[in-house]
Design a protein around this motif. Sequence first.
Motif, PDB file in Angstrom:
ATOM      1  N   GLN A 252       5.783 -18.098  27.762  1.00  0.00           N
ATOM      2  CA  GLN A 252       5.000 -18.964  28.669  1.00  0.00           C
ATOM      3  C   GLN A 252       5.290 -20.439  28.379  1.00  0.00           C
ATOM      4  N   SER A 253       5.411 -20.791  27.102  1.00  0.00           N
ATOM      5  CA  SER A 253       5.721 -22.181  26.761  1.00  0.00           C
ATOM      6  C   SER A 253       7.077 -22.586  27.331  1.00  0.00           C
ATOM      7  N   LEU A 254       8.039 -21.658  27.238  1.00  0.00           N
ATOM      8  CA  LEU A 254       9.380 -21.938  27.762  1.00  0.00           C
ATOM      9  C   LEU A 254       9.322 -22.189  29.272  1.00  0.00           C
ATOM     10  N   GLU A 255       8.542 -21.354  29.946  1.00  0.00           N
ATOM     11  CA  GLU A 255       8.423 -21.490  31.403  1.00  0.00           C
ATOM     12  C   GLU A 255       7.640 -22.743  31.792  1.00  0.00           C
ATOM     13  N   ARG A 256       6.526 -22.992  31.089  1.00  0.00           N
ATOM     14  CA  ARG A 256       5.693 -24.151  31.446  1.00  0.00           C
ATOM     15  C   ARG A 256       6.438 -25.473  31.245  1.00  0.00           C
ATOM     16  N   THR A 257       7.180 -25.583  30.145  1.00  0.00           N
ATOM     17  CA  THR A 257       7.859 -26.850  29.845  1.00  0.00           C
ATOM     18  C   THR A 257       9.177 -26.985  30.594  1.00  0.00           C
ATOM     19  N   GLY A 258       9.804 -25.855  30.919  1.00  0.00           N
ATOM     20  CA  GLY A 258      11.131 -25.907  31.542  1.00  0.00           C
ATOM     21  C   GLY A 258      12.186 -26.477  30.605  1.00  0.00           C
ATOM     22  N   ALA A 259      11.915 -26.417  29.296  1.00  0.00           N
ATOM     23  CA  ALA A 259      12.761 -27.134  28.338  1.00  0.00           C
ATOM     24  C   ALA A 259      14.024 -26.382  27.928  1.00  0.00           C
ATOM     25  N   ARG A 260      14.163 -25.128  28.311  1.00  0.00           N
ATOM     26  CA  ARG A 260      15.319 -24.271  27.989  1.00  0.00           C
ATOM     27  C   ARG A 260      15.359 -23.842  26.522  1.00  0.00           C
ATOM     28  N   TYR A 261      14.976 -24.715  25.609  1.00  0.00           N
ATOM     29  CA  TYR A 261      14.893 -24.360  24.180  1.00  0.00           C
ATOM     30  C   TYR A 261      13.926 -25.334  23.524  1.00  0.00           C
ATOM     31  N   PHE A 262      13.464 -24.978  22.338  1.00  0.00           N
ATOM     32  CA  PHE A 262      12.585 -25.876  21.585  1.00  0.00           C
ATOM     33  C   PHE A 262      13.307 -26.369  20.337  1.00  0.00           C
ATOM     34  N   ASP A 263      13.242 -27.667  20.129  1.00  0.00           N
ATOM     35  CA  ASP A 263      13.868 -28.234  18.933  1.00  0.00           C
ATOM     36  C   ASP A 263      13.107 -27.788  17.689  1.00  0.00           C
TER      37      ASP A 263
ATOM     38  N   VAL B 111      10.390 -15.233  15.770  1.00  0.00           N
ATOM     39  CA  VAL B 111      10.945 -16.593  15.893  1.00  0.00           C
ATOM     40  C   VAL B 111      12.341 -16.673  15.276  1.00  0.00           C
ATOM     41  N   SER B 112      12.592 -15.866  14.239  1.00  0.00           N
ATOM     42  CA  SER B 112      13.949 -15.845  13.664  1.00  0.00           C
ATOM     43  C   SER B 112      14.947 -15.314  14.693  1.00  0.00           C
ATOM     44  N   GLN B 113      14.519 -14.291  15.415  1.00  0.00           N
ATOM     45  CA  GLN B 113      15.385 -13.732  16.461  1.00  0.00           C
ATOM     46  C   GLN B 113      15.650 -14.767  17.563  1.00  0.00           C
ATOM     47  N   LYS B 114      14.601 -15.507  17.938  1.00  0.00           N
ATOM     48  CA  LYS B 114      14.762 -16.516  18.999  1.00  0.00           C
ATOM     49  C   LYS B 114      15.668 -17.650  18.537  1.00  0.00           C
ATOM     50  N   LYS B 115      15.612 -17.935  17.253  1.00  0.00           N
ATOM     51  CA  LYS B 115      16.527 -18.957  16.729  1.00  0.00           C
ATOM     52  C   LYS B 115      17.974 -18.463  16.829  1.00  0.00           C
ATOM     53  N   GLU B 116      18.197 -17.234  16.445  1.00  0.00           N
ATOM     54  CA  GLU B 116      19.556 -16.671  16.546  1.00  0.00           C
ATOM     55  C   GLU B 116      20.061 -16.703  17.978  1.00  0.00           C
ATOM     56  N   GLU B 117      19.157 -16.508  18.916  1.00  0.00           N
ATOM     57  CA  GLU B 117      19.546 -16.496  20.338  1.00  0.00           C
ATOM     58  C   GLU B 117      19.696 -17.909  20.909  1.00  0.00           C
TER      59      GLU B 117
ATOM     60  N   GLU C 155      11.762 -23.940   7.894  1.00  0.00           N
ATOM     61  CA  GLU C 155      12.581 -25.147   7.700  1.00  0.00           C
ATOM     62  C   GLU C 155      11.736 -26.405   7.571  1.00  0.00           C
ATOM     63  N   PHE C 156      10.536 -26.396   8.164  1.00  0.00           N
ATOM     64  CA  PHE C 156       9.659 -27.572   8.096  1.00  0.00           C
ATOM     65  C   PHE C 156       8.217 -27.095   8.195  1.00  0.00           C
ATOM     66  N   VAL C 157       7.305 -27.971   7.837  1.00  0.00           N
ATOM     67  CA  VAL C 157       5.889 -27.630   7.960  1.00  0.00           C
ATOM     68  C   VAL C 157       5.139 -28.832   8.529  1.00  0.00           C
ATOM     69  N   GLN C 158       4.101 -28.551   9.291  1.00  0.00           N
ATOM     70  CA  GLN C 158       3.257 -29.611   9.850  1.00  0.00           C
ATOM     71  C   GLN C 158       1.935 -29.619   9.082  1.00  0.00           C
ATOM     72  N   LEU C 159       1.600 -30.768   8.510  1.00  0.00           N
ATOM     73  CA  LEU C 159       0.433 -30.863   7.628  1.00  0.00           C
ATOM     74  C   LEU C 159      -0.498 -31.974   8.066  1.00  0.00           C
ATOM     75  N   GLN C 160      -1.781 -31.781   7.789  1.00  0.00           N
ATOM     76  CA  GLN C 160      -2.765 -32.847   8.025  1.00  0.00           C
ATOM     77  C   GLN C 160      -2.732 -33.791   6.821  1.00  0.00           C
TER      78      GLN C 160
END
Length: 368
Positions: free
Chosen positions: A96-107, A131-137, A165-170
């Motif tokens: 759904q995120s892919l469709e809503r944003t139309g971004a083709r991929y997420f950085d 998500v590992s599979q989506k990264k490979e694709e 690879e990264f983390v988002q922290l408060q």
Amino acid sequence: MAYLGEDIGKLGFGLMRLPRFEDGSADIDLICKMVDRFLEAGFTYFDTAWVYGNSEEIIAEALVKRYPRESYQLATKAISWIGCKTPEEAQAHFYQSLERTGARYFDFYLLHMTGGPRTTVFDALGMWDFVSQKKEEGYIKHIGFSHHGTAEELDEIITSHPQVEFVQLQVNYLDWENPINQSRACLEVAAKHGVPVVVMEPLRGGLLATPPENVARVFEEAEPKQSPAAWGLQFVANQPNIITVLSGMNSMEQMEDNIAALEGFEGFAPGQMDVIDAALREFDSFDLVPCTGCNYCAKVCPQNVGISGAFLAMNADLMFGRHVQEWINWGGGKNPPSACIECYSCEDACPQSIAIVEELKRAVPLIG
Ligand code: SF4
Ligand code: SF4
């Protein structure tokens, strides 16, 4: 300094608090102008989430359809612990995120809000493998997660998920030694693992941008031309191992102030940390509820209690000595704290681990 091979400026555009009209619709014209100004200033990182209202559709209009895909980084998140019982339901957030944003991929793609009972949901639903599979694709460039828990939990999650690879922290100066969010300790864990950090809530839901008078006076006396928000952002950008600092800007004035704070910022000068320490001592005089106004609690409350609004009004009363009745319905539910039936659903959903039921009882004499 570049992290993960990406050249990203220290200011990121957080899309959770976009400018909206009174009826809740987005001010698209203003958002387009803010996107233009942000990119013109050399900043490129945009952070949304499946659960941020319709912000994914908004950024499709304001950014994705208007700029070359390679000229910015787009991050979004899957929040599998809300309403997902099967792997298919959890994976649907990604599609759904892919469709809503139309971004083709997420950085940058994140599993949203680990910590407490939420953490195991992602494992149980197979989201790490997904998500590992989506990264490979080729649909995801970098895998990470946003964390609202202890440093010990963070250590365990990174250790057991080598794809991180990264983390988002408060991280902010008010939460630096907070026993719940543990800004300093979490940053140390990420550094130990060599995992760079995207910072969220650098201004603690806006509180550090408009602090109480005694705190504002500390900054004013130290540097009259610099806003309290700029001090808060620079404190975070001053830390090592930071990819970018997300600010939930909702006006052009905020954006200009934030750009001025971080454009060309190369670190605190000697003595500036002493100013932060002095501001913290002033904050110690208040017994505040550490609510950031994210309203995750409102999504699960069966009584439609205005939780974040009650806490906002209570904190305002403590810090500014004024009662702001209309804030009680701000952004969350519509009923007063006395409507709470003590089901505790909200406490599992709260990224700040606030003892909501107890704090609401503290709010009843004030608000009702
Ligand atoms: S404990 Fe009270 S405020 Fe929290 S979800 Fe239940 S009814 Fe709502
Ligand atoms: S009480 Fe917790 S979940 Fe609710 S708005 Fe505040 S920080 Fe967010």
